[in-house]
Write a protein that holds these residues in place. Structure first.
Motif: not given
Length: 400
Positions: A126-144
Motif C-alpha cells: 500500500l502507499e508508503a509512509p513517506f508518501q503519506k507524510v509528503f501529501k500531508s505537509i502544510r506550511v503556514l506563514d507565522a510571526f517571524g
C-alpha cells in the motif's frame, strides 16, 4: 530430609533444561560439510501493508532448516534481504516506494547456508509512509517565520528535508530547519526569519533512501511587535469576576511593576465557582501572535493558589456588551501550565521558580482574525478553584 530432596530435584531439573537447550542449539549450528538442500516453505500468504508486506508460511518439517530468507529489489534498484529464524513463520519485506507489484523470492536456508530453490511470491504494498507524510505537509506563514505541519500515522522514521536558496541562488539543504522524526503529529515552528518573501523546497525521505516529489512554496513571515500597553484599558463586562478588595486591580497587569499589590487578582468567593473572566481593550486592532503572562508568586511559590493552571484566551473586534461569551468572541487558544519539576502542590524548586518568573509565552491560533479586545477565562487554578491572578501580561502581534 524432605526439603533436601526437593532441592536436589530442582537442581536436577535445571541441569536437564540447560543440557536440552544446549543440545537444541547444537542441532541448529552450521555444519560445514552438509550439502543437503533444505525443503521449501508452503502455504504462503501475503498481507500488504503501508510500504511493506507481511509474508506468512508453513515451515517444512526439516531439522536441517536454520532460517528463511526473502530476497527482493526496490524500485530504485537496491537489492534487499529479510531473514526470519526457524522459530517464526513470518517475514516482513519493507522499503517499497510505490504500490506496484513486486516479486519476492523466499528461500529456506540450511545450517550449512545451503539455499533451497526459491518460492516466488507477489506482493503489492500500500502507499508508503513517506508518501503519506509528503501529501500531508502544510506550511503556514507565522510571526517571524513559518509553521510546518504533517502527519505520520504509522510513526515511521522519516526525514522532512527543507531546502533554501544559497548565495548562488541554488537550493541547498538546511539541516537546522529540516525535521528528523518518527512522531505521528509533526509540528515545526521556525522563527527569527526576515519578513521578506522566501522560497522553500521540501521533500520527504525514508530510511531506505526513498524520496518523494518536491514541494515548492513561498513563505512571507509576518512582522511581530509588542502592542503598546499604554493603550490598554480595563473593560468590565457583566459576568466578569470582581477583583479582590485589598489593592489588586486589572490595570496593574500591564503596568510593568511586580509584586503586591501591582497585580490582577480575582476574588473566589464573590466571583463564585464558575470560570473567572477578565476583559480588556488593547486599544488597537491587531493580528495576534502570542500572549506573555507572568504569574503572581505567593512568596516563592508560583504554582500555588490562584495562579492559572488551565485557561482560555478569547478575542473580539466588537464584543457583546451584555457580557455573554457568544459568537462575538473567538477562542484564540486553550492552555495548560506545567510545573517543570512535577513536584507536589505547594513545593517549587529553583527550576520551577526561574521558569515562572521568566513568564510563559502562549501562542495564538494563526488562523484567528484581527481582534482588539481580549478575555482571559480561568478554568482551574493550582488550588483547584477558578480564581485567577496575573502579575504582568504582554501582547504581541501585528497592529493594523
Amino acid at each position: 530430609m524432605k526439603s533436601e530432596t526437593i532441592t536436589k530435584c530442582l537442581l536436577l531439573f535445571t541441569l536437564l533444561c540447560i543440557l536440552f537447550s544446549c543440545k537444541e542449539e547444537e542441532l541448529r549450528q552450521p555444519a560445514e560439510n552438509d550439502t543437503t538442500v533444505p525443503q521449501l516453505v508452503s502455504n504462503v500468504k501475503v498481507e500488504n501493508l503501508s510500504g511493506k508486506a507481511r509474508i506468512t508460511y508453513k515451515l517444512p518439517n526439516d531439522k536441517n532448516l536454520l532460517y528463511v530468507k526473502a530476497v527482493f529489489t526496490l524500485a530504485n534498484g537496491t537489492n534487499f534481504e529479510a531473514k526470519s529464524s526457524f522459530y517464526k513463520d513470518t517475514v516482513v519485506v519493507e522499503g517499497f516506494a510505490d504500490t506496484q507489484e513486486h516479486e519476492v523470492k523466499l528461500y529456506s536456508v540450511s545450517r550449512s547456508e545451503v539455499l533451497s530453490e526459491p518460492t516466488i511470491v507477489k506482493v503489492k504494498p500500500l502507499e508508503a509512509p513517506f508518501q503519506k507524510v509528503f501529501k500531508s505537509i502544510r506550511v503556514l506563514d507565522a510571526f517571524g517565520g513559518y509553521n510546518l505541519t504533517a502527519t505520520n500515522p504509522t510513526r515511521d522514521n522519516i526525514s522532512i528535508i527543507v531546502m533554501r536558496r544559497n548565495a548562488f541562488n541554488e537550493f541547498e539543504v538546511d539541516n537546522f530547519k529540516s525535521i528528523f522524526t518518527r512522531t505521528d503529529a509533526v509540528l515545526s515552528k521556525i522563527r527569527g526569519l526576515s519578513t521578506t518573501k522566501q522560497e522553500l523546497a521540501i521533500f520527504v525521505k525514508d530510511k531506505w533512501g526513498n524520496s518523494s516529489d518536491t514541494l515548492y512554496t513561498d513563505i512571507n513571515p509576518i512582522f511581530e511587535a509588542k502592542l503598546d500597553p499604554q493603550l490598554f484599558r480595563a473593560l468590565v463586562l457583566p459576568g466578569d469576576a470582581p477583583q479582590v478588595t485589598n489593592g489588586a486591580a486589572l490595570v496593574y497587569a500591564w503596568d510593568g511593576r511586580l509584586g503586591w499589590p501591582y497585580t490582577s487578582f480575582t476574588h473566589q468567593i464573590n466571583g463564585g465557582d464558575v470560570p473567572h473572566m477578565v476583559t480588556f481593550d488593547t486599544g488597537v486592532s491587531a493580528k495576534l501572535s502570542r500572549v506573555w503572562i507572568r504569574p503572581f508568586p505567593e512568596g516563592t511559590r508560583y504554582y500555588y493558589l490562584s495562579t492559572m493552571k488551565r485557561f482560555e484566551i478569547y478575542g473580539s473586534s466588537s464584543p457583546n456588551l451584555n457580557g455573554a461569551l457568544d459568537a462575538s468572541w473567538i477562542l484564540l487558544g486553550s492552555y495548560t501550565v506545567v510545573k517543570p519539576s512535577g513536584l507536589p502542590y505547594g513545593n517549587d524548586n529553583a527550576e520551577d521558580q526561574a521558569t515562572a518568573a521568566a513568564g510563559f509565552s502562549w501562542d495564538v491560533d494563526l488562523a484567528a482574525p484581527k481582534v482588539r479586545y481580549l478575555r482571559i477565562r480561568c478554568l482551574e487554578n493550582w488550588a483547584g478553584g477558578t480564581a485567577q491572578s496575573i502579575n504582568e501580561i504582554e501582547v504581541y502581534g501585528a497592529a493594523q
